[in-house]
Design a protein around this motif. Structure first.
Motif, PDB file in Angstrom:
ATOM      1  N   GLU A   1       0.828  -1.211   0.000  1.00  0.00           N
ATOM      2  CA  GLU A   1       0.000   0.000   0.000  1.00  0.00           C
ATOM      3  C   GLU A   1       0.865   1.264   0.000  1.00  0.00           C
ATOM      4  O   GLU A   1       0.583   2.227  -0.710  1.00  0.00           O
ATOM      5  N   LYS A   2       1.970   1.232   0.766  1.00  0.00           N
ATOM      6  CA  LYS A   2       2.826   2.419   0.874  1.00  0.00           C
ATOM      7  C   LYS A   2       3.465   2.718  -0.499  1.00  0.00           C
ATOM      8  O   LYS A   2       3.515   3.873  -0.926  1.00  0.00           O
ATOM      9  N   ILE A   3       3.929   1.678  -1.165  1.00  0.00           N
ATOM     10  CA  ILE A   3       4.579   1.895  -2.481  1.00  0.00           C
ATOM     11  C   ILE A   3       3.550   2.453  -3.469  1.00  0.00           C
ATOM     12  O   ILE A   3       3.854   3.315  -4.283  1.00  0.00           O
ATOM     13  N   ILE A   4       2.328   1.966  -3.373  1.00  0.00           N
ATOM     14  CA  ILE A   4       1.275   2.462  -4.266  1.00  0.00           C
ATOM     15  C   ILE A   4       1.041   3.949  -3.997  1.00  0.00           C
ATOM     16  O   ILE A   4       0.954   4.763  -4.917  1.00  0.00           O
ATOM     17  N   ARG A   5       0.986   4.298  -2.718  1.00  0.00           N
ATOM     18  CA  ARG A   5       0.760   5.690  -2.333  1.00  0.00           C
ATOM     19  C   ARG A   5       1.863   6.610  -2.884  1.00  0.00           C
ATOM     20  O   ARG A   5       1.608   7.708  -3.345  1.00  0.00           O
ATOM     21  N   GLU A   6       3.100   6.080  -2.860  1.00  0.00           N
ATOM     22  CA  GLU A   6       4.229   6.888  -3.343  1.00  0.00           C
ATOM     23  C   GLU A   6       4.166   7.135  -4.850  1.00  0.00           C
ATOM     24  O   GLU A   6       4.812   8.026  -5.370  1.00  0.00           O
ATOM     25  N   LYS A   7       3.430   6.301  -5.539  1.00  0.00           N
ATOM     26  CA  LYS A   7       3.349   6.427  -7.011  1.00  0.00           C
ATOM     27  C   LYS A   7       2.110   7.188  -7.445  1.00  0.00           C
ATOM     28  O   LYS A   7       1.648   7.035  -8.586  1.00  0.00           O
ATOM     29  N   ASN A   8       1.529   7.961  -6.541  1.00  0.00           N
ATOM     30  CA  ASN A   8       0.305   8.695  -6.866  1.00  0.00           C
ATOM     31  C   ASN A   8       0.468   9.505  -8.159  1.00  0.00           C
ATOM     32  O   ASN A   8       1.507  10.095  -8.393  1.00  0.00           O
TER      33      ASN A   8
END
Ligand SMILES: Cc1cc2nc3c(=O)[nH]c(=O)nc-3n(C[C@H](O)[C@H](O)[C@H](O)COP(=O)(O)OP(=O)(O)OC[C@H]3O[C@@H](n4cnc5c(N)ncnc54)[C@H](O)[C@@H]3O)c2cc1C
Length: 395
Positions: A60-67
Motif C-alpha cells: 500500500e505504501k509503495i502504491i501511495r508513493e506512485k500517486n
C-alpha cells in the motif's frame, strides 16, 4: 512434493494470484504473451477490496508513493472552456485517494513477486490437454510441460480460455470502443484531468501522470464488428479516421497516434461466463468477469478474485472444492459490479452537437456549488459503505 500451478498473464490478476499462491506454498510459474510487462493505460483507483488486499500484501505504501498527482476533473467543451470542476475532495470526483497508473501497479506487483515466482515472457499456450493428475501444455516455443493446475489471467480475449472451455462466455457489448495512449505533455495539460465530449459519440479524456507525460483515452460509439480483428496499423488508421474533424485537441492526438508504438485498442464488453473452471483449468480477472472501465471495478475484481481463488486453493481438500468455493464467494460481487446505472453508457456519448450541448449544460448544473452540495448529501453516505466483499484471512 509441492503442487505446481501455471498462471498465464502478468498484469493485475496474474501476479496477485501468484503472490498469494506462493505464500501458501505452491510453486508458481507465470507466462506472459508480450515480450515484456505491458505498462500502458491510464489511472486506476486502488480502493475498496483492492486497497485491503494491497495492505495485506504490504504494497500500500509503495502504491501511495506512485500517486499520479491528479487534483481532480475538469469537464470542458470543445473550445476547452470549463463547464464544471470536480476536485479530488468532491464526492463526485473520479480522482481517488490511491490513484495510480495501471502500469505502475503492474510493475509493483511484478517486483513484489519476481523473486519467488518464475516469470517467462514472450510465451503463451498453443495446446493443452488434461489428465487425471495434471494439465499438459505446449507453449509457443514448442516446449511441453505439465502442471497440477492452470489459471488463465489473460484479460478479456483470453486464448487459453478458448482452448480449455467448450464454449466461449457471453460478451455483453456496451456499444463502445476505447483506445489508451501515452502522449507528450502540452501547454494545455495541468494536474487536472480533462473530459471532453465531441459530436458523433466521442469522449476524450486527458489525464496527468507522474512521469512528465500525459495519458489520453478516446472512447467512441461503434458497431461491435466495425473494428474487430484489425492489425495494429489498421487500428491506428481507423482511430484517426473516426476522430478526424472532432475539434478540441484532435489534431494533437492524431499526431501522437501516428507515431505511437503503444496503443491499447479494444471493444468495451462485459464478460459473463457461466463457469469459471473446466477440470483443472480456472479463469480469473477480466478473462472471467470483465466489468469494463465504465464500471470502474476492474482492479477490485481482478485482485479480489485472485485473492479468494488462491485462498480457497490453500484451504480446500481438492481443487474441485476450491474452484466451487471461489465461484460461490465471488459471483454475487461480480454480478453487483457488472450492473451499470440506467442510461450508462448511452447518455454520456451523444451523437449530435445539440446532444453534446445539453449534456454539458447538465454537467455544469451538477458541478455548480448547490448541485455538488445536493448530490454530496447522498454520495457522502456511500463513502462509509460497508466492505464490498468478504475477504477471509486464509492462514
Ligand atoms: C495494456 C493495457 C492497458 C489497459 N489500460 C487500462 C486503463 O487505462 N483503464 C482501465 O480501467 N483498464 C485498463 N486495462 C484493463 C485492466 O488492466 C483490467 O480491466 C483489469 O485490471 C483486470 O486485469 P487482468 O489482469 O484480469 O487482465 P488484463 O489487465 O487485461 O491483463 C491480461 C494480461 O494477459 C496477457 N495475455 C493475454 N493473452 C495471453 C496469453 N494467451 N498467454 C499469456 N499472457 C496473455 C496480456 O498481455 C496482459 O498482460 C488495460 C489492460 C491492458 C492489457
Amino acid at each position: 512434493m509441492k503442487k505446481t500451478i501455471l498462471v498465464t498473464g502478468a498484469s493485475i490478476a496474474g501476479p496477485t494470484l501468484a503472490y498469494w499462491l506462493n505464500q501458501y506454498g505452491f510453486t508458481v510459474t507465470i507466462v506472459e504473451r508480450a515480450p515484456e510487462l505491458r505498462l500502458g493505460g491510464q489511472n486506476i483507483d486502488v480502493k475498496g477490496p483492492a486497497k485491503i488486499i494491497a495492505e495485506r500484501m504490504g504494497i500500500e505504501k509503495i502504491i501511495r508513493e506512485k500517486n499520479t498527482t491528479e487534483t481532480g476533473l475538469r469537464w470542458v467543451n470543445t473550445k476547452n472552456e470549463t463547464q464544471a470542476e470536480f476536485p479530488k475532495e468532491s464526492a463526485l470526483s473520479m480522482t481517488q485517494e490511491l490513484e495510480i497508473l495501471r502500469g505502475d501497479l503492474v510493475k509493483i506487483l511484478y517486483d513484489h513477486t519476481k523473486r519467488d515466482v518464475e516469470y517467462r515472457f514472450n510465451e503463451y499456450i498453443t495446446k493443452l490437454n488434461q489428465s487425471e493428475t495434471c494439465v499438459n501444455v505446449t507453449f509457443s516455443n514448442g516446449k511441453t510441460e505439465s502442471f497440477n493446475l492452470l489459471i488463465a489471467a489473460e484479460g478479456i480475449g483470453s486464448y487459453t480460455r478458448k482452448l480449455s472451455f467448450p464454449k466461449e462466455p457471453n460478451f455483453k457489448y456496451l456499444g463502445l470502443y476505447t483506445a489508451y495512449i501515452t502522449i507528450k505533455k502540452a501547454i494545455t495539460d495541468s494536474s487536472w484531468a480533462r473530459w471532453c465530449n465531441a459530436k458523433n459519440g466521442i469522449v476524450f479524456l486527458i489525464r496527468p501522470d507522474n512521469y512528465g507525460t500525459t495519458r489520453a483515452s478516446i472512447t467512441f460509439t461503434a458497431k461491435e464488428e466495425e473494428y474487430k480483428n484489425l492489425s495494429f496499423e489498421e487500428q491506428k488508421s481507423a482511430l484517426i479516421e473516426r476522430i478526424q474533424g472532432s475539434g478540441w485537441e484532435t489534431e494533437r492526438l492524431i499526431e501522437e497516434i501516428k507515431e505511437t508504438k503503444d496503443l491499447y485498442f479494444d471493444r468495451i464488453s462485459q464478460v459473463k461466463a457461466a463457469k469459471w473452471s473446466e477440470g483443472r483449468v480456472a479463469i480469473v480477472g477480466d478473462a472471467a468477469y470483465c466489468a469494463t472501465p465504465i464500471a470502474g471495478k476492474g482492479t477490485d475484481l481482478a485482485m479480489s478474485g485472485a485473492y479468494i481463488l488462491a485462498g480457497e486453493l490453500s484451504v480446500a481438500n481438492t481443487y474441485q472444492e476450491a474452484f466451487k468455493a471461489y465461484e460461490e464467494k465471488m459471483r454475487p460481487y461480480v454480478e453487483k459490479c457488472q450492473q451499470l446505472p440506467p442510461g450508462i453508457p448511452g447518455l454520456v456519448y451523444p451523437k449530435s452537437k445539440i446532444g453534446v450541448g445539453i449534456l454539458n449544460g447538465l454537467v455544469s448544473l451538477i458541478g455548480s456549488k448547490p448541485g455538488q452540495k445536493f448530490i454530496g448529501l447522498f454520495a457522502g453516505k456511500q463513502k462509509e459503505a460497508p466492505q464490498e466483499i468478504d475477504l477471509p484471512t486464509y492462514r
